[in-house]
Design a protein around this motif. Structure first.
Motif, mmCIF file in Angstrom:
data_model
loop_
_atom_site.group_PDB
_atom_site.id
_atom_site.type_symbol
_atom_site.label_atom_id
_atom_site.label_comp_id
_atom_site.label_asym_id
_atom_site.label_seq_id
_atom_site.Cartn_x
_atom_site.Cartn_y
_atom_site.Cartn_z
ATOM 1 N N THR A 10 0.869 -1.186 0.000
ATOM 2 C CA THR A 10 0.000 0.000 0.000
ATOM 3 C C THR A 10 0.902 1.231 0.000
ATOM 4 O O THR A 10 2.084 1.144 0.321
ATOM 5 C CB THR A 10 -0.915 0.060 1.244
ATOM 6 O OG1 THR A 10 -0.105 0.078 2.425
ATOM 7 C CG2 THR A 10 -1.843 -1.153 1.303
ATOM 8 N N ASP A 11 0.311 2.385 -0.337
ATOM 9 C CA ASP A 11 1.140 3.597 -0.423
ATOM 10 C C ASP A 11 1.396 4.223 0.945
ATOM 11 O O ASP A 11 2.314 5.041 1.082
ATOM 12 C CB ASP A 11 0.520 4.619 -1.395
ATOM 13 C CG ASP A 11 -0.859 5.095 -0.963
ATOM 14 O OD1 ASP A 11 -1.269 4.837 0.190
ATOM 15 O OD2 ASP A 11 -1.542 5.711 -1.802
ATOM 16 N N GLY A 12 0.575 3.882 1.946
ATOM 17 C CA GLY A 12 0.780 4.405 3.290
ATOM 18 C C GLY A 12 0.432 5.877 3.454
ATOM 19 O O GLY A 12 0.573 6.428 4.548
ATOM 20 N N GLU A 13 -0.044 6.513 2.394
ATOM 21 C CA GLU A 13 -0.249 7.968 2.500
ATOM 22 C C GLU A 13 -1.626 8.446 2.060
ATOM 23 O O GLU A 13 -1.968 9.611 2.252
ATOM 24 C CB GLU A 13 0.836 8.701 1.710
ATOM 25 C CG GLU A 13 0.848 8.386 0.226
ATOM 26 C CD GLU A 13 2.066 8.976 -0.483
ATOM 27 O OE1 GLU A 13 1.980 9.254 -1.687
ATOM 28 O OE2 GLU A 13 3.104 9.156 0.199
ATOM 29 N N CYS A 14 -2.434 7.603 1.449
ATOM 30 C CA CYS A 14 -3.751 8.073 1.001
ATOM 31 C C CYS A 14 -4.688 8.208 2.220
ATOM 32 O O CYS A 14 -4.359 7.791 3.330
ATOM 33 C CB CYS A 14 -4.336 7.137 -0.052
ATOM 34 S SG CYS A 14 -4.889 5.540 0.592
ATOM 35 N N ARG A 15 -5.867 8.753 2.018
ATOM 36 C CA ARG A 15 -6.736 8.997 3.181
ATOM 37 C C ARG A 15 -7.183 7.692 3.825
ATOM 38 O O ARG A 15 -7.480 7.667 5.019
ATOM 39 C CB ARG A 15 -7.919 9.900 2.833
ATOM 40 C CG ARG A 15 -8.788 9.425 1.711
ATOM 41 C CD ARG A 15 -9.780 10.516 1.298
ATOM 42 N NE ARG A 15 -10.616 10.915 2.415
ATOM 43 C CZ ARG A 15 -10.799 12.176 2.813
ATOM 44 N NH1 ARG A 15 -10.182 13.148 2.192
ATOM 45 N NH2 ARG A 15 -11.598 12.444 3.813
ATOM 46 N N TYR A 16 -7.220 6.618 3.062
ATOM 47 C CA TYR A 16 -7.592 5.316 3.654
ATOM 48 C C TYR A 16 -6.454 4.781 4.520
ATOM 49 O O TYR A 16 -6.663 4.374 5.654
ATOM 50 C CB TYR A 16 -7.945 4.315 2.553
ATOM 51 C CG TYR A 16 -9.123 4.756 1.723
ATOM 52 C CD1 TYR A 16 -10.413 4.733 2.255
ATOM 53 C CD2 TYR A 16 -8.950 5.225 0.419
ATOM 54 C CE1 TYR A 16 -11.503 5.152 1.509
ATOM 55 C CE2 TYR A 16 -10.029 5.648 -0.337
ATOM 56 C CZ TYR A 16 -11.306 5.611 0.208
ATOM 57 O OH TYR A 16 -12.372 6.032 -0.530
ATOM 58 N N CYS A 17 -5.246 4.800 3.972
ATOM 59 C CA CYS A 17 -4.101 4.315 4.747
ATOM 60 C C CYS A 17 -3.930 5.126 6.031
ATOM 61 O O CYS A 17 -3.647 4.577 7.093
ATOM 62 C CB CYS A 17 -2.821 4.391 3.917
ATOM 63 S SG CYS A 17 -2.704 3.117 2.649
ATOM 64 N N ARG A 18 -4.134 6.438 5.938
ATOM 65 C CA ARG A 18 -3.892 7.289 7.098
ATOM 66 C C ARG A 18 -4.985 7.154 8.156
ATOM 67 O O ARG A 18 -4.861 7.672 9.246
ATOM 68 C CB ARG A 18 -3.739 8.757 6.662
ATOM 69 C CG ARG A 18 -2.357 9.028 6.049
ATOM 70 C CD ARG A 18 -2.128 10.503 5.780
ATOM 71 N NE ARG A 18 -2.844 10.959 4.583
ATOM 72 C CZ ARG A 18 -3.871 11.803 4.606
ATOM 73 N NH1 ARG A 18 -4.308 12.313 5.742
ATOM 74 N NH2 ARG A 18 -4.472 12.143 3.473
ATOM 75 N N LEU A 60 -8.414 -0.524 1.933
ATOM 76 C CA LEU A 60 -9.107 0.242 0.897
ATOM 77 C C LEU A 60 -8.168 1.164 0.120
ATOM 78 O O LEU A 60 -8.622 1.964 -0.690
ATOM 79 C CB LEU A 60 -10.234 1.087 1.539
ATOM 80 C CG LEU A 60 -11.304 0.304 2.301
ATOM 81 C CD1 LEU A 60 -12.324 1.265 2.926
ATOM 82 C CD2 LEU A 60 -12.017 -0.690 1.384
ATOM 83 N N CYS A 61 -6.869 1.046 0.360
ATOM 84 C CA CYS A 61 -5.888 1.943 -0.274
ATOM 85 C C CYS A 61 -6.140 2.064 -1.778
ATOM 86 O O CYS A 61 -6.313 1.070 -2.480
ATOM 87 C CB CYS A 61 -4.467 1.409 -0.035
ATOM 88 S SG CYS A 61 -3.195 2.372 -0.882
ATOM 89 N N ASP A 62 -6.143 3.312 -2.242
ATOM 90 C CA ASP A 62 -6.381 3.568 -3.670
ATOM 91 C C ASP A 62 -5.319 2.936 -4.561
ATOM 92 O O ASP A 62 -5.579 2.644 -5.719
ATOM 93 C CB ASP A 62 -6.379 5.085 -3.929
ATOM 94 C CG ASP A 62 -7.678 5.741 -3.475
ATOM 95 O OD1 ASP A 62 -8.728 5.077 -3.541
ATOM 96 O OD2 ASP A 62 -7.624 6.920 -3.070
ATOM 97 N N ARG A 63 -4.110 2.815 -4.038
ATOM 98 C CA ARG A 63 -3.014 2.329 -4.883
ATOM 99 C C ARG A 63 -2.518 0.955 -4.453
ATOM 100 O O ARG A 63 -1.416 0.547 -4.821
ATOM 101 C CB ARG A 63 -1.874 3.359 -4.875
ATOM 102 C CG ARG A 63 -2.287 4.695 -5.498
ATOM 103 C CD ARG A 63 -1.241 5.769 -5.266
ATOM 104 N NE ARG A 63 0.010 5.440 -5.916
ATOM 105 C CZ ARG A 63 1.209 5.797 -5.469
ATOM 106 N NH1 ARG A 63 1.303 6.504 -4.353
ATOM 107 N NH2 ARG A 63 2.300 5.449 -6.116
#
Ligand SMILES: [Zn+2]
Ligand SMILES: [Zn+2]
Length: 321
Positions: free
Chosen positions: A80-88, A94-97
């Motif tokens: 996961t990217d760890g930075e999108c609003r889902y990850c945060r 649900l991470c977009d990336r």
């Protein structure tokens, strides 16, 4: 390395020699010993999920050994990217990336695999490699679905395959009552559910002897949503646990009325994995596996498609060197 490769959706996997994968930064190289076969693998192989990496090594319930001798499990959530609003917000599932193992990343139907170590899990002792493999998706996603069912006491499980056979044991351990719904006439599946602690087993469109407080639908069949709602008490929750489902037919609002909820479950978080893998040996969850050698992955997929696997199908990988 030897691998069973999906070259295009709708075609059987092909036994192929591929160059050994090289671990990138943060990745481990694993010598694969077992890889569970999941219904999602079928959806990818059959072209029901969009845009897989091609050619692709399927498989996201990988048990393997690192070069320094540690046994690790690799799940569906590969990055996961760890930075999108889902990850945060604690929702990395649900991470977009997000990138998924055996879908956008090569998986475990092979002698070797690489994986981002941050997403791998140490596996509980007391489980052989083939017995541990189904915990990694059937178990983890099933567990997430069970949590989404809240504190439901009377729990319906629709489709008694790899996930349900694990989650029935966890649910009984938590003091819940389990009602199993299997394909009409599939007495073997019904008996299997009763052996694992279900108090009732019936056809998927049957009414259980009591209303349910929640239902989890593991079978990818949209017709089961109104059927499960009709079997569920006021305030009850119907959880759709699969990544793909046939269309849900329209149904009267009356089935949803009474504060019933329909929701889906998508992917997993690492926390789901840590919790289930800690809980499994406490229950203790016993996984029932049908083992196929790697080279017979197509046969395993066909048996799963036909609903002929009791418990979970697992590929056993014995590498040449
Ligand atoms: Zn993200
Ligand atoms: Zn899966």
């Amino acid at each position: 390395m030897k691998a069973m490769v999906l070259e295009a959706p709708g075609r059987p996997l092909r036994e192929t020699e591929l160059p050994d994968p090289k671990p990138g930064p943060g990745q481990v190289l694993l010598r694969v010993s077992a890889c569970g076969v999941c219904r999602t693998d079928l959806h990818v192989a059959d072209g029901e999920l969009p845009d897989p990496k091609l050619p692709l090594v399927l498989g996201h319930q990988i048990v393997g050994e690192t070069e320094d001798g540690r046994r690790l499990g690799v799940p569906w959530l590969g990055w996961t990217d760890g930075e999108c609003r889902y990850c945060r917000s604690g929702r990395e599932n649900l991470c977009d990336r997000a990138r998924f193992t055996g879908y956008q990343l090569d998986g475990g139907y092979a002698e070797l695999a690489v994986a981002d170590e941050r997403y791998c899990f140490p596996l509980p002792e007391g489980y052989s490699d083939v017995q541990a493999a189904p915990l990694l998706c059937a178990g983890l996603i099933g567990y997430r679905a069970l949590r989404a069912a809240g504190d439901a006491e009377r729990l319906g499980l629709y489709g008694f395959g790899a996930s349900a056979h694990i989650i029935a044991q966890v649910a009984r351990h938590q003091g819940r009552r389990v009602f199993a719904f299997v394909r009409a006439g599939d007495e073997q599946a019904g008996d299997f559910a009763l052996e694992l602690g279900a108090e009732w087993a019936g056809g998927s469109l049957d009414r259980p002897p009591e209303e349910l407080d929640a239902a989890i639908i593991f079978a990818p069949v949209g017709e089961l949503v109104p059927a499960a709602l009709a079997a569920t008490a006021k305030g009850g929750i119907v959880v759709c646990a699969g990544i793909h489902m046939s269309d849900i037919p329209s149904f009267p609002y009356e089935l949803l009325w009474g504060e019933r909820v329909v929701r889906s479950i998508a992917n997993l978080t690492r926390q789901d994995g840590e919790e289930l893998l800690a809980l499994a040996p406490e229950v203790p969850v016993r996984t029932e596996v049908e083992v196929f050698p790697l080279e017979r992955a197509n046969e395993a997929l066909d048996k799963l498609r036909a609903g002929e696997v009791r418990g979970a199908a697992v590929l056993s990988v014995v590498s040449a060197g």
